[in-house]
Scaffold this motif. Structure first.
Motif, PDB file in Angstrom:
ATOM      1  N   ASP A 144       0.837  -1.208   0.000  1.00  0.00           N
ATOM      2  CA  ASP A 144       0.000   0.000   0.000  1.00  0.00           C
ATOM      3  C   ASP A 144       0.867   1.252   0.000  1.00  0.00           C
ATOM      4  OD1 ASP A 144      -2.948  -0.669   0.122  1.00  0.00           O
ATOM      5  OD2 ASP A 144      -2.215  -1.944   1.732  1.00  0.00           O
ATOM      6  N   ASP A 145       1.989   1.218   0.702  1.00  0.00           N
ATOM      7  CA  ASP A 145       2.920   2.351   0.661  1.00  0.00           C
ATOM      8  C   ASP A 145       3.529   2.499  -0.733  1.00  0.00           C
ATOM      9  OD1 ASP A 145       2.688   3.090   3.414  1.00  0.00           O
ATOM     10  OD2 ASP A 145       3.937   1.365   3.923  1.00  0.00           O
ATOM     11  N   TYR A 146       3.826   1.368  -1.378  1.00  0.00           N
ATOM     12  CA  TYR A 146       4.308   1.426  -2.750  1.00  0.00           C
ATOM     13  C   TYR A 146       3.260   2.112  -3.642  1.00  0.00           C
ATOM     14  CZ  TYR A 146       7.707  -2.326  -1.520  1.00  0.00           C
ATOM     15  OH  TYR A 146       8.692  -3.110  -0.969  1.00  0.00           O
ATOM     16  N   ALA A 147       1.995   1.717  -3.458  1.00  0.00           N
ATOM     17  CA  ALA A 147       0.923   2.312  -4.262  1.00  0.00           C
ATOM     18  C   ALA A 147       0.801   3.809  -4.007  1.00  0.00           C
ATOM     19  CB  ALA A 147      -0.397   1.608  -3.972  1.00  0.00           C
ATOM     20  N   ASP A 148       0.982   4.209  -2.762  1.00  0.00           N
ATOM     21  CA  ASP A 148       0.940   5.640  -2.443  1.00  0.00           C
ATOM     22  C   ASP A 148       2.041   6.388  -3.194  1.00  0.00           C
ATOM     23  OD1 ASP A 148      -1.207   5.283  -0.748  1.00  0.00           O
ATOM     24  OD2 ASP A 148       0.014   5.226   1.079  1.00  0.00           O
ATOM     25  N   ALA A 149       3.227   5.780  -3.298  1.00  0.00           N
ATOM     26  CA  ALA A 149       4.327   6.430  -4.016  1.00  0.00           C
ATOM     27  C   ALA A 149       3.986   6.614  -5.488  1.00  0.00           C
ATOM     28  CB  ALA A 149       5.602   5.601  -3.865  1.00  0.00           C
ATOM     29  N   VAL A 150       3.325   5.621  -6.077  1.00  0.00           N
ATOM     30  CA  VAL A 150       2.919   5.737  -7.478  1.00  0.00           C
ATOM     31  C   VAL A 150       1.869   6.839  -7.631  1.00  0.00           C
ATOM     32  CG1 VAL A 150       1.895   4.554  -9.447  1.00  0.00           C
ATOM     33  CG2 VAL A 150       3.454   3.319  -7.929  1.00  0.00           C
ATOM     34  N   CYS A 151       0.883   6.829  -6.753  1.00  0.00           N
ATOM     35  CA  CYS A 151      -0.184   7.842  -6.843  1.00  0.00           C
ATOM     36  C   CYS A 151       0.365   9.249  -6.693  1.00  0.00           C
ATOM     37  CB  CYS A 151      -1.248   7.575  -5.775  1.00  0.00           C
ATOM     38  SG  CYS A 151      -2.276   6.131  -6.094  1.00  0.00           S
ATOM     39  N   GLU A 152       1.331   9.417  -5.823  1.00  0.00           N
ATOM     40  CA  GLU A 152       1.942  10.736  -5.650  1.00  0.00           C
ATOM     41  C   GLU A 152       2.660  11.184  -6.917  1.00  0.00           C
ATOM     42  OE1 GLU A 152       5.171  13.004  -2.722  1.00  0.00           O
ATOM     43  OE2 GLU A 152       4.487  10.968  -2.257  1.00  0.00           O
ATOM     44  N   ALA A 153       3.286  10.232  -7.605  1.00  0.00           N
ATOM     45  CA  ALA A 153       4.038  10.567  -8.816  1.00  0.00           C
ATOM     46  C   ALA A 153       3.135  10.956  -9.973  1.00  0.00           C
ATOM     47  CB  ALA A 153       4.924   9.390  -9.221  1.00  0.00           C
ATOM     48  N   VAL A 154       1.884  10.499  -9.963  1.00  0.00           N
ATOM     49  CA  VAL A 154       0.972  10.761 -11.088  1.00  0.00           C
ATOM     50  C   VAL A 154      -0.234  11.586 -10.658  1.00  0.00           C
ATOM     51  CG1 VAL A 154       1.699   8.677 -12.295  1.00  0.00           C
ATOM     52  CG2 VAL A 154      -0.282   8.559 -10.766  1.00  0.00           C
ATOM     53  N   VAL A 155      -0.110  12.282  -9.548  1.00  0.00           N
ATOM     54  CA  VAL A 155      -1.264  12.977  -8.975  1.00  0.00           C
ATOM     55  C   VAL A 155      -1.882  13.972  -9.951  1.00  0.00           C
ATOM     56  CG1 VAL A 155       0.134  14.799  -7.900  1.00  0.00           C
ATOM     57  CG2 VAL A 155      -2.092  14.179  -6.912  1.00  0.00           C
ATOM     58  N   ASP A 156      -1.083  14.555 -10.839  1.00  0.00           N
ATOM     59  CA  ASP A 156      -1.591  15.578 -11.757  1.00  0.00           C
ATOM     60  C   ASP A 156      -2.064  15.013 -13.089  1.00  0.00           C
ATOM     61  OD1 ASP A 156      -1.028  17.621  -9.930  1.00  0.00           O
ATOM     62  OD2 ASP A 156       1.037  17.790 -10.641  1.00  0.00           O
ATOM     63  N   GLN A 157      -2.012  13.700 -13.263  1.00  0.00           N
ATOM     64  CA  GLN A 157      -2.370  13.109 -14.549  1.00  0.00           C
ATOM     65  C   GLN A 157      -3.879  12.847 -14.628  1.00  0.00           C
ATOM     66  OE1 GLN A 157      -0.041  12.959 -16.892  1.00  0.00           O
ATOM     67  NE2 GLN A 157       1.221  13.869 -15.285  1.00  0.00           N
ATOM     68  N   PRO A 158      -4.535  13.331 -15.679  1.00  0.00           N
ATOM     69  CA  PRO A 158      -5.969  13.077 -15.825  1.00  0.00           C
ATOM     70  C   PRO A 158      -6.249  11.617 -16.132  1.00  0.00           C
ATOM     71  CG  PRO A 158      -5.122  14.219 -17.754  1.00  0.00           C
ATOM     72  CD  PRO A 158      -4.011  14.185 -16.755  1.00  0.00           C
ATOM     73  N   ARG A 159      -7.461  11.201 -15.834  1.00  0.00           N
ATOM     74  CA  ARG A 159      -7.859   9.806 -15.979  1.00  0.00           C
ATOM     75  C   ARG A 159      -7.651   9.280 -17.389  1.00  0.00           C
ATOM     76  NH1 ARG A 159     -13.880   7.380 -14.592  1.00  0.00           N
ATOM     77  NH2 ARG A 159     -13.620   5.375 -15.638  1.00  0.00           N
ATOM     78  N   ASP A 160      -8.086  10.040 -18.377  1.00  0.00           N
ATOM     79  CA  ASP A 160      -8.087   9.525 -19.745  1.00  0.00           C
ATOM     80  C   ASP A 160      -6.701   9.438 -20.356  1.00  0.00           C
ATOM     81  OD1 ASP A 160     -10.808   9.271 -19.605  1.00  0.00           O
ATOM     82  OD2 ASP A 160     -11.242  11.138 -20.672  1.00  0.00           O
ATOM     83  N   ASP A 161      -5.701   9.963 -19.679  1.00  0.00           N
ATOM     84  CA  ASP A 161      -4.349   9.990 -20.235  1.00  0.00           C
ATOM     85  C   ASP A 161      -3.379   9.068 -19.511  1.00  0.00           C
ATOM     86  OD1 ASP A 161      -5.047  11.816 -22.148  1.00  0.00           O
ATOM     87  OD2 ASP A 161      -4.460  13.550 -20.973  1.00  0.00           O
ATOM     88  N   LEU A 162      -3.856   8.240 -18.575  1.00  0.00           N
ATOM     89  CA  LEU A 162      -2.951   7.474 -17.731  1.00  0.00           C
ATOM     90  C   LEU A 162      -3.075   5.970 -17.967  1.00  0.00           C
ATOM     91  CD1 LEU A 162      -0.847   7.550 -15.430  1.00  0.00           C
ATOM     92  CD2 LEU A 162      -2.760   7.320 -13.827  1.00  0.00           C
ATOM     93  N   VAL A 163      -1.938   5.345 -18.274  1.00  0.00           N
ATOM     94  CA  VAL A 163      -1.818   3.889 -18.329  1.00  0.00           C
ATOM     95  C   VAL A 163      -0.746   3.498 -17.323  1.00  0.00           C
ATOM     96  CG1 VAL A 163      -1.179   1.890 -19.738  1.00  0.00           C
ATOM     97  CG2 VAL A 163      -2.516   3.759 -20.747  1.00  0.00           C
TER      98      VAL A 163
END
Length: 233
Positions: A46-65
Protein backbone atom coordinates in the motif's frame (compact mmCIF):
# COMPACT_ATOMS: atom_id res chain seq x y z
CA UNK A 1 -0.56 11.95 -25.65
CA UNK A 2 -0.77 9.19 -23.05
CA UNK A 3 1.23 9.12 -19.83
CA UNK A 4 2.65 5.74 -18.86
CA UNK A 5 3.42 5.22 -15.17
CA UNK A 6 6.11 2.53 -15.03
CA UNK A 7 6.24 0.48 -11.82
CA UNK A 8 9.24 -1.78 -11.30
CA UNK A 9 9.39 -5.10 -9.51
CA UNK A 10 11.54 -6.57 -6.74
CA UNK A 11 15.25 -5.62 -6.53
CA UNK A 12 14.91 -3.06 -9.35
CA UNK A 13 14.41 0.68 -9.52
CA UNK A 14 13.25 3.36 -11.93
CA UNK A 15 16.52 2.83 -13.81
CA UNK A 16 15.23 -0.41 -15.37
CA UNK A 17 12.90 1.53 -17.68
CA UNK A 18 15.63 3.73 -19.16
CA UNK A 19 15.51 2.07 -22.60
CA UNK A 20 11.72 1.96 -22.76
CA UNK A 21 11.11 5.62 -21.89
CA UNK A 22 12.69 7.07 -25.07
CA UNK A 23 10.85 4.50 -27.20
CA UNK A 24 7.52 5.60 -25.73
CA UNK A 25 8.49 9.25 -26.18
CA UNK A 26 9.37 8.57 -29.83
CA UNK A 27 5.78 7.37 -30.27
CA UNK A 28 4.49 10.67 -28.89
CA UNK A 29 3.82 9.62 -25.29
CA UNK A 30 5.11 10.56 -21.86
CA UNK A 31 6.59 8.10 -19.36
CA UNK A 32 7.12 8.43 -15.62
CA UNK A 33 9.39 5.81 -14.03
CA UNK A 34 8.79 5.55 -10.29
CA UNK A 35 11.22 4.41 -7.60
CA UNK A 36 9.44 2.31 -4.99
CA UNK A 37 10.70 2.16 -1.37
CA UNK A 38 11.57 -1.54 -1.68
CA UNK A 39 14.53 -1.30 0.71
CA UNK A 40 12.39 0.15 3.52
CA UNK A 41 11.43 -2.72 5.85
CA UNK A 42 8.46 -0.77 7.18
CA UNK A 43 6.88 -0.13 3.76
CA UNK A 44 3.94 -2.23 2.53
CA UNK A 45 2.52 -2.70 -0.95
CA UNK A 46 0.00 0.00 0.00
CA UNK A 47 2.92 2.35 0.66
CA UNK A 48 4.31 1.43 -2.75
CA UNK A 49 0.92 2.31 -4.26
CA UNK A 50 0.94 5.64 -2.44
CA UNK A 51 4.33 6.43 -4.02
CA UNK A 52 2.92 5.74 -7.48
CA UNK A 53 -0.18 7.84 -6.84
CA UNK A 54 1.94 10.74 -5.65
CA UNK A 55 4.04 10.57 -8.82
CA UNK A 56 0.97 10.76 -11.09
CA UNK A 57 -1.26 12.98 -8.98
CA UNK A 58 -1.59 15.58 -11.76
CA UNK A 59 -2.37 13.11 -14.55
CA UNK A 60 -5.97 13.08 -15.82
CA UNK A 61 -7.86 9.81 -15.98
CA UNK A 62 -8.09 9.52 -19.74
CA UNK A 63 -4.35 9.99 -20.23
CA UNK A 64 -2.95 7.47 -17.73
CA UNK A 65 -1.82 3.89 -18.33
CA UNK A 66 -0.13 2.14 -15.40
CA UNK A 67 2.36 -0.67 -16.10
CA UNK A 68 3.51 -3.08 -13.39
CA UNK A 69 6.42 -5.46 -13.90
CA UNK A 70 6.93 -8.67 -11.91
CA UNK A 71 6.35 -7.93 -8.20
CA UNK A 72 5.00 -4.54 -9.34
CA UNK A 73 1.88 -6.48 -10.28
CA UNK A 74 1.01 -6.52 -6.57
CA UNK A 75 1.17 -2.72 -6.45
CA UNK A 76 -0.60 -1.58 -9.60
CA UNK A 77 -4.13 -2.84 -8.78
CA UNK A 78 -3.84 -0.96 -5.48
CA UNK A 79 -3.12 2.16 -7.53
CA UNK A 80 -6.17 1.48 -9.70
CA UNK A 81 -8.28 1.16 -6.54
CA UNK A 82 -7.12 4.59 -5.40
CA UNK A 83 -7.53 6.62 -8.58
CA UNK A 84 -9.04 6.37 -12.07
CA UNK A 85 -6.92 5.47 -15.09
CA UNK A 86 -7.41 4.43 -18.69
CA UNK A 87 -5.71 1.05 -18.61
CA UNK A 88 -3.68 -1.29 -16.40
CA UNK A 89 -0.87 -3.42 -17.84
CA UNK A 90 0.66 -6.40 -16.05
CA UNK A 91 4.09 -7.19 -17.52
CA UNK A 92 5.48 -10.64 -16.64
CA UNK A 93 3.71 -9.85 -13.41
CA UNK A 94 2.58 -11.45 -10.21
CA UNK A 95 -0.90 -10.56 -9.01
CA UNK A 96 -2.41 -10.40 -5.54
CA UNK A 97 -5.29 -12.35 -4.11
CA UNK A 98 -7.60 -9.89 -2.33
CA UNK A 99 -7.38 -10.26 1.43
CA UNK A 100 -4.45 -12.70 1.32
CA UNK A 101 -0.77 -12.01 2.11
CA UNK A 102 1.58 -12.71 -0.74
CA UNK A 103 3.69 -15.08 1.37
CA UNK A 104 0.67 -17.39 1.63
CA UNK A 105 0.26 -17.34 -2.13
CA UNK A 106 3.94 -18.22 -2.54
CA UNK A 107 3.51 -21.23 -0.24
CA UNK A 108 0.33 -22.48 -1.87
CA UNK A 109 0.95 -21.81 -5.57
CA UNK A 110 4.04 -23.74 -6.61
CA UNK A 111 3.42 -23.06 -10.30
CA UNK A 112 3.76 -19.30 -9.98
CA UNK A 113 7.54 -18.79 -9.75
CA UNK A 114 10.61 -20.68 -10.87
CA UNK A 115 11.43 -22.74 -7.80
CA UNK A 116 15.20 -22.33 -8.29
CA UNK A 117 15.44 -18.54 -8.11
CA UNK A 118 15.94 -18.35 -4.28
CA UNK A 119 19.25 -20.19 -4.73
CA UNK A 120 20.66 -16.94 -6.09
CA UNK A 121 19.62 -14.88 -3.07
CA UNK A 122 21.51 -14.33 0.14
CA UNK A 123 19.99 -14.74 3.61
CA UNK A 124 17.86 -12.01 5.12
CA UNK A 125 19.88 -9.09 6.40
CA UNK A 126 19.34 -7.36 9.75
CA UNK A 127 16.44 -5.39 8.26
CA UNK A 128 14.67 -8.43 6.83
CA UNK A 129 15.73 -7.88 3.22
CA UNK A 130 17.15 -10.26 0.63
CA UNK A 131 19.48 -9.43 -2.25
CA UNK A 132 20.99 -11.31 -5.15
CA UNK A 133 24.43 -12.73 -4.35
CA UNK A 134 24.86 -15.06 -7.35
CA UNK A 135 25.23 -12.91 -10.45
CA UNK A 136 24.92 -15.84 -12.84
CA UNK A 137 21.59 -16.90 -11.38
CA UNK A 138 20.39 -13.28 -11.37
CA UNK A 139 21.26 -13.09 -15.06
CA UNK A 140 19.53 -16.40 -15.80
CA UNK A 141 16.27 -15.62 -14.04
CA UNK A 142 15.93 -11.87 -14.61
CA UNK A 143 17.81 -11.03 -17.81
CA UNK A 144 17.79 -14.22 -19.86
CA UNK A 145 17.76 -12.66 -23.33
CA UNK A 146 19.92 -9.59 -22.63
CA UNK A 147 23.46 -9.17 -23.91
CA UNK A 148 26.43 -9.42 -21.55
CA UNK A 149 26.97 -5.69 -21.18
CA UNK A 150 23.31 -5.10 -20.35
CA UNK A 151 23.32 -7.93 -17.83
CA UNK A 152 26.44 -6.62 -16.07
CA UNK A 153 25.03 -3.11 -15.80
CA UNK A 154 21.64 -4.31 -14.59
CA UNK A 155 22.94 -6.78 -12.00
CA UNK A 156 25.19 -4.07 -10.56
CA UNK A 157 22.14 -1.88 -9.86
CA UNK A 158 19.91 -4.47 -8.21
CA UNK A 159 18.82 -3.49 -4.69
CA UNK A 160 17.80 -5.46 -1.61
CA UNK A 161 14.08 -6.23 -1.42
CA UNK A 162 12.38 -5.95 1.96
CA UNK A 163 10.20 -8.95 2.76
CA UNK A 164 7.76 -7.19 5.10
CA UNK A 165 5.19 -6.45 2.36
CA UNK A 166 4.89 -10.16 1.61
CA UNK A 167 3.30 -10.82 5.00
CA UNK A 168 0.71 -8.03 4.92
CA UNK A 169 -2.76 -9.11 3.71
CA UNK A 170 -3.73 -7.50 0.41
CA UNK A 171 -6.01 -4.56 1.15
CA UNK A 172 -8.16 -5.15 -1.93
CA UNK A 173 -11.62 -6.62 -1.46
CA UNK A 174 -11.91 -7.20 -5.17
CA UNK A 175 -9.98 -6.23 -8.26
CA UNK A 176 -10.70 -2.68 -9.48
CA UNK A 177 -12.99 -2.24 -12.44
CA UNK A 178 -10.47 -1.09 -15.04
CA UNK A 179 -9.54 -2.48 -18.45
CA UNK A 180 -6.35 -4.50 -18.20
CA UNK A 181 -3.84 -6.34 -20.36
CA UNK A 182 -1.35 -9.01 -19.34
CA UNK A 183 1.88 -9.21 -21.36
CA UNK A 184 3.43 -12.69 -21.25
CA UNK A 185 7.05 -13.22 -22.29
CA UNK A 186 7.26 -16.73 -23.71
CA UNK A 187 10.76 -17.49 -22.36
CA UNK A 188 10.28 -15.96 -18.91
CA UNK A 189 12.50 -17.81 -16.41
CA UNK A 190 11.14 -16.08 -13.32
CA UNK A 191 7.35 -15.97 -13.58
CA UNK A 192 5.97 -19.12 -15.19
CA UNK A 193 4.38 -18.21 -18.56
CA UNK A 194 1.76 -20.97 -18.26
CA UNK A 195 0.79 -19.66 -14.83
CA UNK A 196 0.63 -16.13 -16.25
CA UNK A 197 -1.74 -17.14 -19.03
CA UNK A 198 -4.09 -19.02 -16.72
CA UNK A 199 -4.05 -16.33 -14.03
CA UNK A 200 -4.60 -13.49 -16.51
CA UNK A 201 -7.59 -15.33 -17.92
CA UNK A 202 -9.17 -16.70 -14.74
CA UNK A 203 -8.27 -14.11 -12.08
CA UNK A 204 -8.04 -10.87 -14.02
CA UNK A 205 -10.17 -11.45 -17.11
CA UNK A 206 -7.39 -9.59 -18.91
CA UNK A 207 -6.52 -9.29 -22.56
CA UNK A 208 -3.45 -11.51 -23.03
CA UNK A 209 -0.62 -10.37 -25.30
CA UNK A 210 2.37 -12.60 -25.96
CA UNK A 211 5.84 -11.53 -26.98
CA UNK A 212 9.15 -13.40 -27.25
CA UNK A 213 11.89 -12.99 -24.71
CA UNK A 214 12.57 -13.42 -21.03
CA UNK A 215 11.66 -11.55 -17.85
CA UNK A 216 12.94 -8.05 -18.67
CA UNK A 217 11.76 -6.97 -22.13
CA UNK A 218 12.19 -3.29 -21.19
CA UNK A 219 15.93 -3.95 -21.48
CA UNK A 220 16.09 -6.60 -24.21
CA UNK A 221 13.19 -5.55 -26.48
CA UNK A 222 12.22 -1.97 -25.58
CA UNK A 223 11.01 -0.98 -29.06
CA UNK A 224 8.74 -4.01 -29.34
CA UNK A 225 7.41 -3.49 -25.82
CA UNK A 226 6.74 0.20 -26.47
CA UNK A 227 4.71 -0.74 -29.54
CA UNK A 228 2.62 -3.16 -27.48
CA UNK A 229 2.02 -0.58 -24.76
CA UNK A 230 1.17 2.16 -27.24
CA UNK A 231 -1.67 0.04 -28.58
CA UNK A 232 -3.28 0.20 -25.13
CA UNK A 233 -3.83 3.97 -25.51
Amino acid sequence: MTTFALVHGAWHGAWCWERLVPELEALGHRAIAIDLPIEDPSASFDDYADAVCEAVVDQPRDDLVVVGHSLGGLTVPLVAARRPMRHLVYLCALTPIPGQPFVQQMREDAAMLNADYPKGLGPKDALGRRAWVDNELAAFHLFGDCDDATISAAVARLRPQALNPYGVPCSLRTFPDVACTYVVCAEDRMVNPDWSRAMARDRLGAEIVEMPGSHSPFLSRPKELASILARRT
